[in-house]
Design a protein around this motif. Structure first.
Motif, PDB file in Angstrom:
ATOM      1  N   ALA A 307       0.833  -1.217   0.000  1.00  0.00           N
ATOM      2  CA  ALA A 307       0.000   0.000   0.000  1.00  0.00           C
ATOM      3  C   ALA A 307       0.865   1.263   0.000  1.00  0.00           C
ATOM      4  O   ALA A 307       0.712   2.150   0.845  1.00  0.00           O
ATOM      5  CB  ALA A 307      -0.933  -0.018   1.204  1.00  0.00           C
ATOM      6  N   GLN A 308       1.767   1.362  -0.984  1.00  0.00           N
ATOM      7  CA  GLN A 308       2.608   2.552  -1.105  1.00  0.00           C
ATOM      8  C   GLN A 308       1.748   3.759  -1.485  1.00  0.00           C
ATOM      9  O   GLN A 308       0.673   3.614  -2.060  1.00  0.00           O
ATOM     10  CB  GLN A 308       3.706   2.316  -2.150  1.00  0.00           C
ATOM     11  CG  GLN A 308       4.599   1.110  -1.882  1.00  0.00           C
ATOM     12  CD  GLN A 308       5.436   1.242  -0.617  1.00  0.00           C
ATOM     13  OE1 GLN A 308       5.644   2.333  -0.095  1.00  0.00           O
ATOM     14  NE2 GLN A 308       5.923   0.107  -0.090  1.00  0.00           N
ATOM     15  N   LYS A 309       2.241   4.948  -1.145  1.00  0.00           N
ATOM     16  CA  LYS A 309       1.557   6.219  -1.432  1.00  0.00           C
ATOM     17  C   LYS A 309       0.245   6.367  -0.647  1.00  0.00           C
ATOM     18  O   LYS A 309      -0.627   7.158  -1.035  1.00  0.00           O
ATOM     19  CB  LYS A 309       1.268   6.374  -2.927  1.00  0.00           C
ATOM     20  CG  LYS A 309       2.486   6.264  -3.826  1.00  0.00           C
ATOM     21  CD  LYS A 309       3.452   7.408  -3.611  1.00  0.00           C
ATOM     22  CE  LYS A 309       4.623   7.335  -4.578  1.00  0.00           C
ATOM     23  NZ  LYS A 309       5.633   8.403  -4.330  1.00  0.00           N
ATOM     24  N   THR A 310       0.097   5.636   0.429  1.00  0.00           N
ATOM     25  CA  THR A 310      -1.081   5.819   1.289  1.00  0.00           C
ATOM     26  C   THR A 310      -1.010   7.178   1.987  1.00  0.00           C
ATOM     27  O   THR A 310       0.038   7.588   2.477  1.00  0.00           O
ATOM     28  CB  THR A 310      -1.161   4.704   2.345  1.00  0.00           C
ATOM     29  OG1 THR A 310      -1.413   3.458   1.692  1.00  0.00           O
ATOM     30  CG2 THR A 310      -2.256   4.975   3.366  1.00  0.00           C
ATOM     31  N   ASP A 311      -2.145   7.856   2.035  1.00  0.00           N
ATOM     32  CA  ASP A 311      -2.260   9.141   2.735  1.00  0.00           C
ATOM     33  C   ASP A 311      -3.388   8.992   3.757  1.00  0.00           C
ATOM     34  O   ASP A 311      -4.565   8.955   3.396  1.00  0.00           O
ATOM     35  CB  ASP A 311      -2.572  10.249   1.734  1.00  0.00           C
ATOM     36  CG  ASP A 311      -2.604  11.641   2.379  1.00  0.00           C
ATOM     37  OD1 ASP A 311      -2.505  11.712   3.619  1.00  0.00           O
ATOM     38  OD2 ASP A 311      -2.745  12.629   1.651  1.00  0.00           O
ATOM     39  N   ALA A 312      -3.036   8.887   5.027  1.00  0.00           N
ATOM     40  CA  ALA A 312      -4.043   8.607   6.052  1.00  0.00           C
ATOM     41  C   ALA A 312      -3.788   9.438   7.297  1.00  0.00           C
ATOM     42  O   ALA A 312      -2.681   9.437   7.832  1.00  0.00           O
ATOM     43  CB  ALA A 312      -4.020   7.118   6.409  1.00  0.00           C
ATOM     44  N   LYS A 313      -4.839  10.121   7.747  1.00  0.00           N
ATOM     45  CA  LYS A 313      -4.707  11.005   8.912  1.00  0.00           C
ATOM     46  C   LYS A 313      -5.887  10.782   9.858  1.00  0.00           C
ATOM     47  O   LYS A 313      -7.034  10.660   9.414  1.00  0.00           O
ATOM     48  CB  LYS A 313      -4.627  12.468   8.474  1.00  0.00           C
ATOM     49  CG  LYS A 313      -3.370  12.771   7.658  1.00  0.00           C
ATOM     50  CD  LYS A 313      -3.355  14.195   7.157  1.00  0.00           C
ATOM     51  CE  LYS A 313      -2.035  14.492   6.429  1.00  0.00           C
ATOM     52  NZ  LYS A 313      -1.834  13.597   5.271  1.00  0.00           N
ATOM     53  N   MET A 314      -5.589  10.776  11.153  1.00  0.00           N
ATOM     54  CA  MET A 314      -6.593  10.484  12.175  1.00  0.00           C
ATOM     55  C   MET A 314      -6.450  11.475  13.328  1.00  0.00           C
ATOM     56  O   MET A 314      -5.345  11.708  13.819  1.00  0.00           O
ATOM     57  CB  MET A 314      -6.390   9.057  12.690  1.00  0.00           C
ATOM     58  CG  MET A 314      -7.318   8.627  13.797  1.00  0.00           C
ATOM     59  SD  MET A 314      -6.742   7.069  14.591  1.00  0.00           S
ATOM     60  CE  MET A 314      -6.544   5.989  13.188  1.00  0.00           C
ATOM     61  N   THR A 315      -7.593  12.047  13.753  1.00  0.00           N
ATOM     62  CA  THR A 315      -7.592  12.983  14.871  1.00  0.00           C
ATOM     63  C   THR A 315      -8.782  12.698  15.780  1.00  0.00           C
ATOM     64  O   THR A 315      -9.901  12.492  15.296  1.00  0.00           O
ATOM     65  CB  THR A 315      -7.679  14.442  14.380  1.00  0.00           C
ATOM     66  OG1 THR A 315      -6.603  14.715  13.486  1.00  0.00           O
ATOM     67  CG2 THR A 315      -7.615  15.415  15.544  1.00  0.00           C
ATOM     68  N   ALA A 316      -8.541  12.684  17.070  1.00  0.00           N
ATOM     69  CA  ALA A 316      -9.613  12.515  18.057  1.00  0.00           C
ATOM     70  C   ALA A 316      -9.486  13.606  19.106  1.00  0.00           C
ATOM     71  O   ALA A 316      -8.427  13.773  19.712  1.00  0.00           O
ATOM     72  CB  ALA A 316      -9.533  11.136  18.701  1.00  0.00           C
ATOM     73  N   ASN A 317     -10.566  14.353  19.310  1.00  0.00           N
ATOM     74  CA  ASN A 317     -10.597  15.437  20.304  1.00  0.00           C
ATOM     75  C   ASN A 317     -11.796  15.242  21.225  1.00  0.00           C
ATOM     76  O   ASN A 317     -12.867  14.841  20.767  1.00  0.00           O
ATOM     77  CB  ASN A 317     -10.703  16.804  19.634  1.00  0.00           C
ATOM     78  CG  ASN A 317      -9.639  17.048  18.593  1.00  0.00           C
ATOM     79  OD1 ASN A 317      -9.934  17.338  17.446  1.00  0.00           O
ATOM     80  ND2 ASN A 317      -8.383  16.925  18.978  1.00  0.00           N
ATOM     81  N   ALA A 318     -11.609  15.534  22.497  1.00  0.00           N
ATOM     82  CA  ALA A 318     -12.701  15.379  23.453  1.00  0.00           C
ATOM     83  C   ALA A 318     -12.794  16.591  24.364  1.00  0.00           C
ATOM     84  O   ALA A 318     -11.785  17.202  24.720  1.00  0.00           O
ATOM     85  CB  ALA A 318     -12.514  14.117  24.288  1.00  0.00           C
ATOM     86  N   LEU A 319     -14.033  16.934  24.736  1.00  0.00           N
ATOM     87  CA  LEU A 319     -14.323  17.958  25.734  1.00  0.00           C
ATOM     88  C   LEU A 319     -14.971  17.292  26.940  1.00  0.00           C
ATOM     89  O   LEU A 319     -15.970  16.577  26.789  1.00  0.00           O
ATOM     90  CB  LEU A 319     -15.286  19.003  25.172  1.00  0.00           C
ATOM     91  CG  LEU A 319     -14.750  20.125  24.285  1.00  0.00           C
ATOM     92  CD1 LEU A 319     -15.904  20.998  23.826  1.00  0.00           C
ATOM     93  CD2 LEU A 319     -13.714  20.949  25.034  1.00  0.00           C
ATOM     94  N   LEU A 320     -14.434  17.523  28.112  1.00  0.00           N
ATOM     95  CA  LEU A 320     -15.027  17.019  29.343  1.00  0.00           C
ATOM     96  C   LEU A 320     -15.640  18.195  30.092  1.00  0.00           C
ATOM     97  O   LEU A 320     -14.937  19.136  30.466  1.00  0.00           O
ATOM     98  CB  LEU A 320     -13.970  16.327  30.204  1.00  0.00           C
ATOM     99  CG  LEU A 320     -13.278  15.116  29.561  1.00  0.00           C
ATOM    100  CD1 LEU A 320     -12.298  14.477  30.539  1.00  0.00           C
ATOM    101  CD2 LEU A 320     -14.291  14.088  29.070  1.00  0.00           C
ATOM    102  N   LEU A 321     -16.950  18.129  30.307  1.00  0.00           N
ATOM    103  CA  LEU A 321     -17.676  19.237  30.910  1.00  0.00           C
ATOM    104  C   LEU A 321     -17.916  19.044  32.400  1.00  0.00           C
ATOM    105  O   LEU A 321     -18.499  19.912  33.038  1.00  0.00           O
ATOM    106  CB  LEU A 321     -19.010  19.432  30.179  1.00  0.00           C
ATOM    107  CG  LEU A 321     -18.921  19.628  28.659  1.00  0.00           C
ATOM    108  CD1 LEU A 321     -20.310  19.847  28.084  1.00  0.00           C
ATOM    109  CD2 LEU A 321     -17.998  20.779  28.303  1.00  0.00           C
TER     110      LEU A 321
END
Length: 405
Positions: A307-321
């Motif tokens: 799987a050359q040239k794969t472009d993959a990005k992951m982001t996880a954000n959380a708010l604790l109230l």
């Protein structure tokens, strides 16, 4: 050997009472009997202990709930209903460009053979909803699948979808009902060469419900898969997405958001298998939790050597109230190719005091200022919904939750 819980005993009795089971279902039930319900000591289930959620449950009978109009009704969708596992087809004739019907369930999905709940689903599901969008069809109406649960029993269902080459479709799935039982859904989707599938998921079940959903999508050459999920949680809700990039040039966008209060629990778990070159994926999760609620995100990109040239990005954000709220994130990369662009990130925090102060200075009271910041935070995950009317309905569900809370 541990004594079976009331839920496990009820499952065993229901399976034994069935008059017809095929060889694949018998093998699946045997695998489930060996695996057992997932618990916190099983990899991937540390924060979503299904065994504990169902341990104290005393399964009763399923009940047919009253079914209100869907919030998506203004979009005039082609509507399917799965009520406690029973499949109800649309009352209208099948529109041109799409075929559907009720069929026998799948024997197995190879990559999920060691997944306890998937194997239980294969063993227990009686019928499957099959949907096909034909070659080259741009199906303009959304297809709505409503998963509706009632009572304190358990139910299982499957869907199989084929999006034919160069076809395009919008799928909406809702998980509804105030029941206190367990519902399992297994969805298997194939997006063929050049096709596009957009999937929007809304989970608004009752606080005592336990829901588990799987979407297993296989992408062919230059196929596109866009998914957005929004969950207000339950006793335990878990939505899994398994995306397999089998051919060059395919892409996926996987966005999700949780809005949780009380002791509700929401889990978005995903795994992407990159097995072909020139594929791309972008993933964004936004979680908001207050009181004693728990937000869970687990994402994994597995990039194989080819799987050359794969472009993959992951982001996880959380708010604790609230001090008692939880956010549990596990972003992972497993990379065997050497020419890729892959990244992941995770943050957990509280509302920005400076932003709150800025809004208060402009006349908003504290509650309104906090709601506005939460709405903007979660709204970012809804931005990959292409249809403006559909995106507006999701925005309304977010606003409704904020108003109630």
């Amino acid at each position: 050997m541990a004594k079976p819980s009331p839920f496990e005993a009820a499952i065993e009795a229901a399976y034994a009472a069935r008059s017809k089971t095929n060889e694949a279902q018998a093998a699946a039930f045997d695998r489930f009997a060996r695996l057992g319900l997932p618990h916190r000591r099983v990899e991937g289930w540390k924060w979503s202990d299904v065994n504990a959620a169902l341990r104290a449950a005393a399964p009763g009978e399923v009940e047919t709930p009253e079914i209100a109009p869907s919030p998506f009704a203004p979009l005039e969708p082609l509507e399917f209903r799965i009520v406690n596992g029973r499949i109800d087809l649309p009352k209208e004739d099948a529109p041109e460009g799409v075929r559907y019907g009720v069929m026998n369930p799948v024997g197995t999905i190879d990559e999920l053979e060691q997944h306890a709940i998937a194997t239980l689903n294969v063993a227990m599901t009686r019928k499957t909803l099959g949907i096909e969008v034909l070659d080259g069809v741009d199906f303009e109406r959304p297809i709505l699948i409503r998963h509706i649960s009632g009572g304190a029993g358990f139910s299982f269902a499957q869907t199989m979808m084929r999006i034919s080459p160069n076809a395009k479709v919008q799928i909406i799935e809702t998980y509804e009902g105030e029941g206190a039982g367990f519902y399992s859904h297994l969805g298997h989707m194939v997006v063929r060469d050049g096709a596009e599938m957009r999937r929007a998921v809304l989970n608004e079940t009752g606080a005592e419900n336990v829901t588990h959903g799987i979407c297993a999508a296989k992408l062919d050459e230059k196929a596109r898969f866009y998914q957005t999920g929004l969950s207000t949680g339950a006793r335990l809700s878990r939505h899994e997405t398994h995306v397999h990039f089998w051919a060059p040039g395919s892409s996926a966008s996987l966005n999700s958001a949780s809005l949780l209060s009380g002791e509700r629990h929401a889990d978005f778990t995903s795994e992407a298998q990159f097995r072909a070159p020139d594929c791309a994926a972008a993933q964004l999760h936004k979680g908001v939790a207050r009181d004693r609620a728990r937000n869970v995100f687990q994402g994994k990109f597995n990039v194989w050597r080819d799987a050359q040239k794969t472009d993959a990005k992951m982001t996880a954000n959380a708010l604790l109230l609230s001090d008692g709220a939880e956010a549990n994130h596990k972003p992972e990369l497993e990379i065997y190719a050497d020419d890729v662009e892959c990244a992941h990130g995770s943050t957990v925090g509280a509302l920005d005091d400076e932003a709150l102060f800025y809004l208060r200075q402009r006349g908003l009271d504290e509650a309104a200022a906090r709601a506005l910041l939460v709405e903007a935070f979660v709204g970012e995950a809804m931005e990959n919904i292409e249809d403006e009317a559909l995106r507006a309905i999701f925005a309304e569900r977010i606003a409704d939750w904020l108003e109630k809370e």
